[in-house]
Design a protein around this motif. Sequence first.
Motif, PDB file in Angstrom:
ATOM      1  N   ALA A  28       0.839  -1.200   0.000  1.00 36.56           N
ATOM      2  CA  ALA A  28       0.000   0.000   0.000  1.00 36.56           C
ATOM      3  C   ALA A  28       0.874   1.250   0.000  1.00 36.56           C
ATOM      4  O   ALA A  28       0.589   2.227  -0.690  1.00 36.56           O
ATOM      5  CB  ALA A  28      -0.932  -0.009   1.204  1.00 36.56           C
ATOM      6  N   THR A  29       1.964   1.215   0.768  1.00 37.66           N
ATOM      7  CA  THR A  29       2.862   2.367   0.831  1.00 37.66           C
ATOM      8  C   THR A  29       3.508   2.610  -0.530  1.00 37.66           C
ATOM      9  O   THR A  29       3.573   3.745  -1.005  1.00 37.66           O
ATOM     10  CB  THR A  29       3.946   2.128   1.902  1.00 37.66           C
ATOM     11  OG1 THR A  29       3.296   1.726   3.113  1.00 37.66           O
ATOM     12  CG2 THR A  29       4.741   3.379   2.165  1.00 37.66           C
ATOM     13  N   HIS A  30       3.959   1.522  -1.161  1.00 39.11           N
ATOM     14  CA  HIS A  30       4.616   1.610  -2.467  1.00 39.11           C
ATOM     15  C   HIS A  30       3.696   2.252  -3.512  1.00 39.11           C
ATOM     16  O   HIS A  30       4.081   3.194  -4.199  1.00 39.11           O
ATOM     17  CB  HIS A  30       5.007   0.194  -2.892  1.00 39.11           C
ATOM     18  CG  HIS A  30       5.754   0.080  -4.188  1.00 39.11           C
ATOM     19  ND1 HIS A  30       7.057   0.491  -4.347  1.00 39.11           N
ATOM     20  CD2 HIS A  30       5.381  -0.426  -5.394  1.00 39.11           C
ATOM     21  CE1 HIS A  30       7.447   0.244  -5.589  1.00 39.11           C
ATOM     22  NE2 HIS A  30       6.452  -0.293  -6.255  1.00 39.11           N
ATOM     23  N   THR A  31       2.460   1.769  -3.617  1.00 39.03           N
ATOM     24  CA  THR A  31       1.574   2.284  -4.666  1.00 39.03           C
ATOM     25  C   THR A  31       1.050   3.685  -4.317  1.00 39.03           C
ATOM     26  O   THR A  31       0.917   4.524  -5.196  1.00 39.03           O
ATOM     27  CB  THR A  31       0.388   1.337  -4.911  1.00 39.03           C
ATOM     28  OG1 THR A  31      -0.247   1.060  -3.673  1.00 39.03           O
ATOM     29  CG2 THR A  31       0.820   0.045  -5.535  1.00 39.03           C
ATOM     30  N   ASN A  32       0.772   3.926  -3.034  1.00 46.37           N
ATOM     31  CA  ASN A  32       0.267   5.250  -2.671  1.00 46.37           C
ATOM     32  C   ASN A  32       1.336   6.325  -2.825  1.00 46.37           C
ATOM     33  O   ASN A  32       1.036   7.445  -3.241  1.00 46.37           O
ATOM     34  CB  ASN A  32      -0.264   5.247  -1.235  1.00 46.37           C
ATOM     35  CG  ASN A  32      -1.641   4.634  -1.157  1.00 46.37           C
ATOM     36  OD1 ASN A  32      -2.637   5.326  -1.040  1.00 46.37           O
ATOM     37  ND2 ASN A  32      -1.737   3.316  -1.253  1.00 46.37           N
ATOM     38  N   LEU A  33       2.587   5.964  -2.494  1.00 44.21           N
ATOM     39  CA  LEU A  33       3.662   6.937  -2.694  1.00 44.21           C
ATOM     40  C   LEU A  33       3.791   7.275  -4.168  1.00 44.21           C
ATOM     41  O   LEU A  33       4.035   8.427  -4.535  1.00 44.21           O
ATOM     42  CB  LEU A  33       4.983   6.386  -2.158  1.00 44.21           C
ATOM     43  CG  LEU A  33       5.185   6.538  -0.656  1.00 44.21           C
ATOM     44  CD1 LEU A  33       6.410   5.743  -0.211  1.00 44.21           C
ATOM     45  CD2 LEU A  33       5.361   8.001  -0.279  1.00 44.21           C
ATOM     46  N   LEU A  34       3.603   6.262  -5.010  1.00 45.02           N
ATOM     47  CA  LEU A  34       3.660   6.509  -6.454  1.00 45.02           C
ATOM     48  C   LEU A  34       2.633   7.567  -6.834  1.00 45.02           C
ATOM     49  O   LEU A  34       2.950   8.556  -7.499  1.00 45.02           O
ATOM     50  CB  LEU A  34       3.393   5.205  -7.223  1.00 45.02           C
ATOM     51  CG  LEU A  34       3.164   5.373  -8.725  1.00 45.02           C
ATOM     52  CD1 LEU A  34       4.443   5.752  -9.439  1.00 45.02           C
ATOM     53  CD2 LEU A  34       2.583   4.109  -9.341  1.00 45.02           C
ATOM     54  N   VAL A  35       1.387   7.349  -6.386  1.00 43.18           N
ATOM     55  CA  VAL A  35       0.322   8.286  -6.738  1.00 43.18           C
ATOM     56  C   VAL A  35       0.637   9.684  -6.209  1.00 43.18           C
ATOM     57  O   VAL A  35       0.522  10.684  -6.926  1.00 43.18           O
ATOM     58  CB  VAL A  35      -1.034   7.782  -6.205  1.00 43.18           C
ATOM     59  CG1 VAL A  35      -2.121   8.821  -6.446  1.00 43.18           C
ATOM     60  CG2 VAL A  35      -1.412   6.463  -6.858  1.00 43.18           C
ATOM     61  N   VAL A  36       1.086   9.752  -4.948  1.00 41.25           N
ATOM     62  CA  VAL A  36       1.315  11.064  -4.351  1.00 41.25           C
ATOM     63  C   VAL A  36       2.494  11.773  -5.018  1.00 41.25           C
ATOM     64  O   VAL A  36       2.426  12.972  -5.292  1.00 41.25           O
ATOM     65  CB  VAL A  36       1.523  10.967  -2.822  1.00 41.25           C
ATOM     66  CG1 VAL A  36       1.751  12.349  -2.235  1.00 41.25           C
ATOM     67  CG2 VAL A  36       0.313  10.344  -2.169  1.00 41.25           C
ATOM     68  N   TRP A  37       3.553  11.037  -5.328  1.00 40.45           N
ATOM     69  CA  TRP A  37       4.697  11.755  -5.942  1.00 40.45           C
ATOM     70  C   TRP A  37       4.372  12.190  -7.358  1.00 40.45           C
ATOM     71  O   TRP A  37       4.780  13.265  -7.799  1.00 40.45           O
ATOM     72  CB  TRP A  37       6.028  11.019  -5.801  1.00 40.45           C
ATOM     73  CG  TRP A  37       6.480  10.010  -6.827  1.00 40.45           C
ATOM     74  CD1 TRP A  37       6.450   8.653  -6.692  1.00 40.45           C
ATOM     75  CD2 TRP A  37       7.102  10.256  -8.114  1.00 40.45           C
ATOM     76  NE1 TRP A  37       6.985   8.048  -7.806  1.00 40.45           N
ATOM     77  CE2 TRP A  37       7.400   9.007  -8.695  1.00 40.45           C
ATOM     78  CE3 TRP A  37       7.428  11.411  -8.825  1.00 40.45           C
ATOM     79  CZ2 TRP A  37       7.998   8.866  -9.951  1.00 40.45           C
ATOM     80  CZ3 TRP A  37       8.033  11.274 -10.080  1.00 40.45           C
ATOM     81  CH2 TRP A  37       8.309  10.013 -10.622  1.00 40.45           C
ATOM     82  N   LEU A  38       3.578  11.370  -8.064  1.00 41.26           N
ATOM     83  CA  LEU A  38       3.186  11.795  -9.411  1.00 41.26           C
ATOM     84  C   LEU A  38       2.273  13.016  -9.344  1.00 41.26           C
ATOM     85  O   LEU A  38       2.451  13.986 -10.096  1.00 41.26           O
ATOM     86  CB  LEU A  38       2.486  10.661 -10.159  1.00 41.26           C
ATOM     87  CG  LEU A  38       3.380   9.497 -10.601  1.00 41.26           C
ATOM     88  CD1 LEU A  38       2.566   8.406 -11.273  1.00 41.26           C
ATOM     89  CD2 LEU A  38       4.481   9.977 -11.544  1.00 41.26           C
ATOM     90  N   LEU A  39       1.304  13.004  -8.407  1.00 43.32           N
ATOM     91  CA  LEU A  39       0.422  14.167  -8.259  1.00 43.32           C
ATOM     92  C   LEU A  39       1.231  15.409  -7.897  1.00 43.32           C
ATOM     93  O   LEU A  39       1.012  16.496  -8.429  1.00 43.32           O
ATOM     94  CB  LEU A  39      -0.626  13.909  -7.174  1.00 43.32           C
ATOM     95  CG  LEU A  39      -1.798  13.009  -7.568  1.00 43.32           C
ATOM     96  CD1 LEU A  39      -2.736  12.807  -6.394  1.00 43.32           C
ATOM     97  CD2 LEU A  39      -2.560  13.592  -8.748  1.00 43.32           C
ATOM     98  N   CYS A  40       2.195  15.212  -7.005  1.00 43.36           N
ATOM     99  CA  CYS A  40       3.081  16.295  -6.604  1.00 43.36           C
ATOM    100  C   CYS A  40       3.821  16.846  -7.829  1.00 43.36           C
ATOM    101  O   CYS A  40       3.936  18.059  -8.013  1.00 43.36           O
ATOM    102  CB  CYS A  40       4.068  15.730  -5.595  1.00 43.36           C
ATOM    103  SG  CYS A  40       4.485  16.822  -4.294  1.00 43.36           S
ATOM    104  N   GLY A  41       4.293  15.928  -8.681  1.00 38.04           N
ATOM    105  CA  GLY A  41       4.984  16.329  -9.903  1.00 38.04           C
ATOM    106  C   GLY A  41       4.048  17.034 -10.879  1.00 38.04           C
ATOM    107  O   GLY A  41       4.424  18.027 -11.507  1.00 38.04           O
TER     108      GLY A  41
END
Lengths: 454, 251
Positions: A51-64
Amino acid sequence: MKFKSQKVAYWFFASALLLLVLQILYGIIMGFARVGMEGLHEWIPFNTARATHTNLLVVWLLCGFMGSAYFIIPEESDNELYSPKLAYIQLISLLLVGVTAIVCYHLNIWEGRKFLEIPRPLDYLVVVNVLMFIYNIAMTMWRGKRNTTTSLVLFMGLFCAALLYLPGMIHFDNQTTDSFYRWWVVHLWVEGVWELIMGGILCFLLIKLTGVDREVVEKWLYIIVGLTFVSGILGTGHHYYYIGVPKYWLIVGGIFSALEPLAFLGMAMYALAMAKKGGRRHPNRIALTWTLGCAIMSFVGAGFLGMAHTLPQINMYTHGTLITAMHGHLAFWGAYAMIVLAMMAYALPLLTGRKLWDTGMANWAFWTSNIGMVGMTGALAVAGITQVNLERRMGMDFLVVQKEIEMHFIGMLLAAGLFTIGITCFIITFFRHGKPTDEAIGNDPAENPTYNVS
Amino acid sequence: MLSKSQARAFFFGGTGIFSVAFIALTIDSMRKLPNQTNSDNITEEVKRGKHIWEDNNCMGCHTLFGEGAYYAPELTKVVERRGKDWIRLFLKDPAAMFPGQRKMVQYHFKPEQIEDTIAFLDWCGKVDSNGFPAKPPLAQRLAATTPIAPAVLLPKPVPAIFTTAACIGCHSIAGEGGAAGALIGAPPLDGVSTRKTREEATAWIRDPQKIKPDTKMPDLVPAVVSEEQLTEIVNYLYSPATPQPVTPPKP
């Protein structure tokens, strides 16, 4: 850089990279768990790491994406950002919500629905956060001197992404209904409105880097995002094959998701054609490399590898196996991670005034991370194909098969090491640029006629 | 060549048409969904089970309707596949069932929580999921070519204790079960009477680690199996076996 307020983009980019590092770390934890090294099981069990791996992906992409929008929208609408202060508040609150969610996962607190794991109360904070972002961008465009197609498409993508987050917040007692509307968020994000965001950023980069006439680039942008929606909306059906809804989704989902690669193929051909056509020799070669790399890898990862298991006859056996993980890795890397990294590579020299384009380190970052990611995808592909044949077609027990494919994850970990080296090079290049400064205003080579050779 | 306004019309027109089509199909699906998923059978137990499923992020390892994380088995038809008794015992202490294997978190579920979880999974298994998960198409053909090891099988029906104590999860008995056995080297129990004496078998089940410290066999007596049940087990294993006609074992 044209406007002071574009500097906020830097902090979004820096935060995105920090989250990417964490994402890689949790990926490596999972890789080791898969080869039987579960030493962290008591503290970080697999479901937490996942969950951490996939959610971090979403958050860093949104941040980008947000950082990209804060850079692009002022420039396109020829106007200072409406409120840089609001942007900073929004960044800090986004990071706080993200960190809280991750801490919750480690305490077994979540909503437990794939990709939408964050606890319900935090959902509302995300909505408030995104509304602040949308308001800031909308006001900038509203008060701007001009409105371009690029900024319009980018805005529409961001706005629809915010809107589509809502169906994921409704509670259902029926698992099938729950799954049905969960895909409205997940699918219509990544195979719908996120492609609008990607298209908008790609279009901006192509205009700046190649010097092709805006009208031509933007016309093709409409065609490609049109193709995305024509295939992608009904393409949602490929998630509805086997969850308990009528059989016609097998036909609808099969046909339209088979058309989805066309949008990505279009994107790749369009980017390559524009780069060839462009008369400008922009000095930031590495940004163009990332841009074209993104267009090609998104076709390979999202288009081609998606096609490999989207037909219902194949999906019956590959659904819920490592084949999905194989496609997922290269698709997200090619389509979304690379466009954000391309945007960073383009924007950094302009934000900081340091012309560190095309250094050896920057090229290493591009090639090593890409070869690493292709290697990881390859390892997952071999593991996935073996799993499908042994478990789904021959009927062997799940754990017996997992034992058989363990060694492919050693390969995956090695490739992940290469990938990590690439990302490290990217981060070193990033921080060698130093901080953004007002002195960098007005140094944009895209505005400088001496770079135009034609 | 297409003009920019035509390209824009294609984008907005296409998006509009296909959004409408998508919403129409969604409305139709929502009408048919209650019947296809037996939504009348969603009891309070099933609802609570779904909460347990979500509150512990089971999808972070398992898959359900093929959706999840591919680290642990697909659970859509698990109640049909394993039986409720097996799942009850498994959820009490997951690691004991597959010693030395990939670990599941020990959630310390209360008995009623285990029942809720099973009710939820049972309901899921009865949803008409258009044939998913498919029966392995090659399994039949493989079974036909695999030589049959035990010519002598234990009599049927197999006593309930073998299911409630989950013996059948690792060992095959009367030619059935034993899915996890191949992993950890648990032998079929058919013909055990020809390999060991009655006393040896009793001592082994009572405390496997005493005889072989590194064995994967869990310590079941007296936590799961009482002394009387142990006698019942051994009695069954040493009951006169009936020679079986040679038929391919089920995959």
